[in-house]
Motif scaffolding. Structure first.
Motif: not given
Length: 580
Positions: A414-417, A428-435, A437-440
């Motif tokens: 949802n954050a990526s969207i 910047g927020f998309a990069v954090v959301a991607s990381e 998601r990868k961690l999850a």
């Protein structure tokens, strides 16, 4: 056919080695295959979701006037597949990894290929797989209904004659109406699982070879001494004392049992040898005693005849009295020798009884150790059951962690969207959301692996619990074998007790002979006195003769009784075999 202890031990250890390895290997392979299939499906789904977000971002740029619709659509195609070549085909260069043979496809609602590596612009509405299924229509229908997976059989790019199962995830874009499909072959997901299977097969083969050798070695160490002592016990119980029991250089209960039994057989063999020698001596003495009795009887008859001729036979009577006295002295010496040998027989019998007690003590110790082994197996089984309960509790905790990971992954998506909607300000927020998601996803994968491992542990502990039951049964069979050995020792003890009883009877009769010896000596002295006074009193001579005859009867009866005892003792000794 009755299985020996060594065969049972080898079979049990091989089952314990092979069964868990096969189960663990099979479970690991199928779990790895299933997880890789799920991971591949998740990758396809995430790829489609990413493509939809990319279209949504490009469409916003079109609405803002930054790009034309054609430019935005071409940019999406280049990102998902690759640049268009001069021949109208696209070289797959997408940054999204869909497997070795995976790629993106975009249709319109009528089956026209809007984006494709090789057949872009072609209508595939009526395309069917080898089973005749119109999979393109099914993909479009599922995509319009909210998205989903479609499976169909399709030729490999490298071999048109080979067919493999292909999996696609399909979903419709609400902005342009595109049907976005990401697909690849299922075999691309399972390459790692096949490598795991090969490694497990090699490991299992090596384990079986090494485990079989070790099982054979240790089973022989345990069973060979037990089988040997069992055969020796049977031989001794049947009366064969010629068996040779080799001394074992072992300090455990089996070594004590074998060495104690060997010492007992040695002592028993020496005892029977001594008894056998004593029997021959007693036989010779008995024969001498009978001869003396006959000779004494003959002398008495001569004395009876001499009563009528006292005056002319006094000298001859004195000579006969001297001969009788010398024979009596010899008889006394032989009786004393027989008494000494009987004492030696009694002492040897006591040594055999002591050796038998040592053997019984070793058997009792082995029986106690077998009981302790059975109790230890029961306690080990309880520990394994407790471990199974703890593993189940850990699995519940892993389920909670996995649920948190899935919620985190959804929040990251949802954050990526939202970041895509924010445009440049949300990068910047998309990069954090991607990381995040990868961690999850990594957390979810890790918890799945832990759950797999725990499941394997539960299965293996169940097998171990079953094998513990079999081990407990085997310990009981070993205890039964020890009980049979104990019964054989008891039979030996009974035989030794019978020999002791016979020796006691022989000793009693020898004491009777000793008592009779004194009577014979007194009688002979009386005969000598009568011979010296024969001229004075015939009545005294007659009285002395009567006393002599009575003593001879006693000696004769004792000799007959001794012969009977010797025959009985010979029959008992003949039951034992002293030489091989």
């Amino acid at each position: 056919m009755k299985l020996r202890i060594s065969h049972k031990l080898i079979a049990m250890m091989l089952v314990i080695l092979i069964v868990p390895n096969i189960i663990i290997g099979s479970v690991a392979y199928f779990i790895a295959k299933d997880q890789m299939d799920n991971l591949g499906r998740t990758t396809l789904k995430n790829g489609v979701e990413m493509a939809l977000q990319l279209i949504d971002s490009a469409n916003k740029q079109v609405e803002d006037g930054e790009l034309t619709l054609e430019e935005a659509q071409e940019r999406v195609k280049v990102y998902l597949i690759g640049e268009m070549n001069a021949d109208g085909k696209r070289t797959i260069s997408s940054p999204v990894d869909l497997g070795e043979n995976g790629y993106f496809v975009a249709y319109d609602e009528k089956g026209l290929e809007l984006a494709h590596p090789t057949i872009e612009g072609k209508n595939v509405w009526e395309t069917a797989d080898t089973d005749g299924s119109l999979f393109v229509q099914e993909q479009i229908k599922i995509a319009q209904n909210g998205g989903g997976f479609v499976e169909y059989s399709w030729a490999l790019p490298t071999d048109e004659n080979s067919r493999e199962l292909k999996i696609t995830y399909n979903k419709m874009d609400p902005n342009w109406g595109w049907i976005i499909s990401a697909g690849t072959y299922e075999m691309d997901f399972n390459q790692g699982a096949n490598q795991v299977l090969i490694a497990l097969v090699i490991t299992l083969a090596i384990s079986i070879v090494i485990g079989g050798f070790l099982s054979y070695y240790f089973a022989g160490k345990i069973s060979k001494p037990i089988n040997s002592i069992t055969n020796h016990v049977t031989e001794v119980a049947n009366g064969n004392l010629a068996v040779h029991v080799e001394e074992l250089k072992r300090s455990d209960e089996i070594g004590e049992l074998v060495n104690g039994f060997g010492k007992m057989v040695h002592n028993l063999r020496e005892l029977i040898t001594k008894v056998n020698g004593s029997v021959h001596s007693i036989t010779s003495t008995s024969q001498n005693l009978s001869a003396v009795a006959e000779e004494t009887t003959a002398s008495s008859e001569e004395i009876g005849k001499a009563i009528g001729e006292i005056s002319k036979g006094a000298v001859q009577q004195a000579s006969d009295a001297d001969d009788t006295f010398n024979a009596t002295v010899e008889l006394a010496n032989q009786i004393q020798s027989l008494s000494d040998k009987t004492k030696l027989m009694s002492e040897a019998s006591s040594q055999v009884v002591a050796s038998n007690k040592i053997g019984m003590t070793s058997v009792s110790t082995l029986k106690d150790k077998s009981s302790d082994t059975e109790m230890s197996v029961g306690q080990t089984k309880e520990v394994i059951e407790t471990l199974t309960e703890k593993v189940k509790e850990i699995e519940m905790i892993i389920g909670t962690i996995n649920s948190i990971s899935e919620q985190t992954n959804l929040l990251a998506l949802n954050a990526s969207i939202e970041a895509a909607r924010a445009g440049e300000h949300g990068k910047g927020f998309a990069v954090v959301a991607s990381e995040v998601r990868k961690l999850a996803e990594e957390t979810s994968n890790a918890t799945d692996k832990v759950r797999q491992t725990l499941s394997g542990i539960i299965d293996v502990t169940s097998i171990a619990n079953y094998e513990m039951d079999k081990t407990k049964l085997l310990a009981k069979e070993q205890l039964d074998a020890v009980m049979e050995t104990e019964q054989s020792f008891k039979k030996i003890a009974g035989s030794v007790s019978g020999i002791e009883s016979i020796i006691s009877d022989v000793n009693d009769n020898i004491q009777l002979l000793v008592s009779s010896k004194d009577n014979v000596s007194n009688a002979v002295e009386s005969i000598a006195a009568v011979s010296q006074q024969s001229a004075a009193s015939t009545e005294q001579i007659t009285s002395s003769i009567d006393e002599q005859l009575n003593a001879i009867v006693v000696v004769s009866d004792s000799a007959q009784e001794l012969n009977d005892l010797i025959n009985d003792l010979k029959l008992e000794i003949e039951k034992f075999k002293l030489q091989s």
